[in-house]
Design a protein around this motif. Sequence first.
Motif, PDB file in Angstrom:
ATOM      1  N   ASP A 297       0.827  -1.210   0.000  1.00  0.00           N
ATOM      2  CA  ASP A 297       0.000   0.000   0.000  1.00  0.00           C
ATOM      3  C   ASP A 297       0.862   1.261   0.000  1.00  0.00           C
ATOM      4  N   TRP A 298       1.995   1.226   0.698  1.00  0.00           N
ATOM      5  CA  TRP A 298       2.901   2.374   0.668  1.00  0.00           C
ATOM      6  C   TRP A 298       3.508   2.538  -0.730  1.00  0.00           C
ATOM      7  N   LEU A 299       3.836   1.435  -1.385  1.00  0.00           N
ATOM      8  CA  LEU A 299       4.382   1.530  -2.732  1.00  0.00           C
ATOM      9  C   LEU A 299       3.375   2.131  -3.707  1.00  0.00           C
ATOM     10  N   ASP A 300       2.083   1.955  -3.422  1.00  0.00           N
ATOM     11  CA  ASP A 300       1.058   2.539  -4.291  1.00  0.00           C
ATOM     12  C   ASP A 300       1.032   4.061  -4.208  1.00  0.00           C
ATOM     13  N   VAL A 301       1.392   4.618  -3.058  1.00  0.00           N
ATOM     14  CA  VAL A 301       1.294   6.072  -2.887  1.00  0.00           C
ATOM     15  C   VAL A 301       2.629   6.779  -3.113  1.00  0.00           C
ATOM     16  N   LEU A 302       3.741   6.046  -3.018  1.00  0.00           N
ATOM     17  CA  LEU A 302       5.042   6.677  -3.222  1.00  0.00           C
ATOM     18  C   LEU A 302       5.348   6.784  -4.710  1.00  0.00           C
ATOM     19  N   PRO A 303       5.850   7.919  -5.175  1.00  0.00           N
ATOM     20  CA  PRO A 303       6.234   8.040  -6.587  1.00  0.00           C
ATOM     21  C   PRO A 303       7.325   7.035  -6.942  1.00  0.00           C
ATOM     22  N   PRO A 304       7.266   6.456  -8.113  1.00  0.00           N
ATOM     23  CA  PRO A 304       8.258   5.438  -8.491  1.00  0.00           C
ATOM     24  C   PRO A 304       9.696   5.920  -8.464  1.00  0.00           C
ATOM     25  N   PHE A 305       9.948   7.225  -8.664  1.00  0.00           N
ATOM     26  CA  PHE A 305      11.342   7.660  -8.648  1.00  0.00           C
ATOM     27  C   PHE A 305      11.965   7.461  -7.276  1.00  0.00           C
ATOM     28  N   LEU A 306      11.142   7.464  -6.214  1.00  0.00           N
ATOM     29  CA  LEU A 306      11.659   7.164  -4.884  1.00  0.00           C
ATOM     30  C   LEU A 306      11.964   5.670  -4.744  1.00  0.00           C
ATOM     31  N   ALA A 307      11.102   4.836  -5.317  1.00  0.00           N
ATOM     32  CA  ALA A 307      11.350   3.390  -5.286  1.00  0.00           C
ATOM     33  C   ALA A 307      12.636   3.054  -6.042  1.00  0.00           C
ATOM     34  N   LYS A 308      12.887   3.741  -7.142  1.00  0.00           N
ATOM     35  CA  LYS A 308      14.116   3.506  -7.896  1.00  0.00           C
ATOM     36  C   LYS A 308      15.352   3.836  -7.063  1.00  0.00           C
ATOM     37  N   GLN A 309      15.275   4.912  -6.293  1.00  0.00           N
ATOM     38  CA  GLN A 309      16.396   5.273  -5.430  1.00  0.00           C
ATOM     39  C   GLN A 309      16.651   4.188  -4.387  1.00  0.00           C
ATOM     40  N   ALA A 310      15.561   3.620  -3.827  1.00  0.00           N
ATOM     41  CA  ALA A 310      15.714   2.551  -2.843  1.00  0.00           C
ATOM     42  C   ALA A 310      16.372   1.314  -3.462  1.00  0.00           C
ATOM     43  N   ILE A 311      15.996   0.989  -4.706  1.00  0.00           N
ATOM     44  CA  ILE A 311      16.597  -0.158  -5.389  1.00  0.00           C
ATOM     45  C   ILE A 311      18.082   0.092  -5.633  1.00  0.00           C
ATOM     46  N   ARG A 312      18.422   1.308  -6.052  1.00  0.00           N
ATOM     47  CA  ARG A 312      19.838   1.629  -6.261  1.00  0.00           C
ATOM     48  C   ARG A 312      20.623   1.504  -4.960  1.00  0.00           C
ATOM     49  N   GLY A 313      20.017   1.958  -3.859  1.00  0.00           N
ATOM     50  CA  GLY A 313      20.685   1.844  -2.571  1.00  0.00           C
ATOM     51  C   GLY A 313      20.917   0.397  -2.171  1.00  0.00           C
TER      52      GLY A 313
END
Length: 473
Positions: free
Chosen positions: A355-371
Amino acid sequence: MHRLNGEDAGFLHMDLPGQPMNSMVIGVLAGEHATLTLAELRAHLDSRLDELPSWRWRIVGVPGDLQPPVAVRDPDFDLGAHVREVTVSGGPAELEAWFASLAEEHLPTDRPLWQVWLVTGLDDGSQAVALKFHHALADGAGAMTTIARVFSDLPFDPLPPVPGHDGRPFRAERVPGRLRLLVGAVVTMLVMLLRVPWLVVRTVRAVRRVRSERLGSGVDVPQPSAGAPRTALNSLGSPHRAYVRASLDLADLKAVKTAAGVTLNDVVLAVVAGACERHLASRGGVPERPLLASVPMAAEAPGAPVRQFGNRFWSFTTSLATDVADPWERLQQISTVSAAAKRRLELLGVDLVADWLDVLPPFLAKQAIRGTLERMADPEQDVDASILVSNVRGPAEPYSLGGRVFGDLHIDGPPSNGVGCNVMVWSYGQRMLLGVLAYADVLDDPQEFRAALTDSCAELVELARERTGRPAA
């Protein structure tokens, strides 16, 4: 047009060089009269397309990654581009090597994200059918719906109408332009912002529940990230894959389950633990700290409507208890920790992160994956898990097409984010079938790992026999 959810988009972001996020299946047709033609396979799949709505989707990204991509009913859909034939000479080892090479390739993004291959030319005259689709299209629940329709001609009830599938006949859509995508993304962001306050409240309550349970349980449950010792099972971004299939007797596994008073999934994890221990013995050794497994858990309630697409799950991390020498005691330890880990995820809410992934913009998710990838690349850092293990219930009887029986049908998932080996397990008739897909530098001897799985299972079966005084089934 249908917008993917945050978890779907996450798998697209994880699709990086050396890390294609393909879910895969391979079935071997048995019997003298099991010959299947490419035309027959295409005709079968054409008849199933209305039951496989995501197979006509073209995924279109949103500028700036403001929102997850959208799925458009592809105006240029061409079934022939997705269903192809290949000749593979040799036996089981050559078939597995070809399947591994197929896993290395990224799916083309200018068309729906799936392929089906008819494999001919094997030395014993058998044929195989391989399915490859992007993890962004479906999790385990969606995959089971897809597999049943691809690898069998059984009749099924129509899929219920849901967002992304209204049940009406297929009608192509125009691919949206940049302006339409941006306007839609902004509107969706504003709607999603309204969900944030309630998500914050849910999260605070969930954390409190987990803390309270942790204080009372007395079980040391592994953290879901950066808690596993780095071993030869971990790799990052290798372009090559290795693959092997294994088959275990389901009755034997159930005998161990009954004798030990644990779940079938606990037994599967113990079998994998024993195999990993054998595998690592000559590859740097087994670390003093236990290996950890990441295990998916469905977020849907029992009795939820059948669906063919979408990701709605999260994973719990459990110990493989490789620091326990005795295999039977190890099984008990795995059972104890796994029960506590599942309980913690249930208290947190299996769908909370989704549910949090649904509301967070994907560019933030990409940063988490890079980290995560940067952390995995640091040899001094621990890793999130040692191995991925999924276990799902399959059909009670083997699937068939036009009377042609799939004697073997193995499902497989991608290794990713430093976890170099993915073990997918499901029951198929009276057997438990395991598909092991890994980075080639992790699984340098696939046949040896298959033997390790078989030996680990046999060890537990023998211990169960000694405790019950009865021979294993």
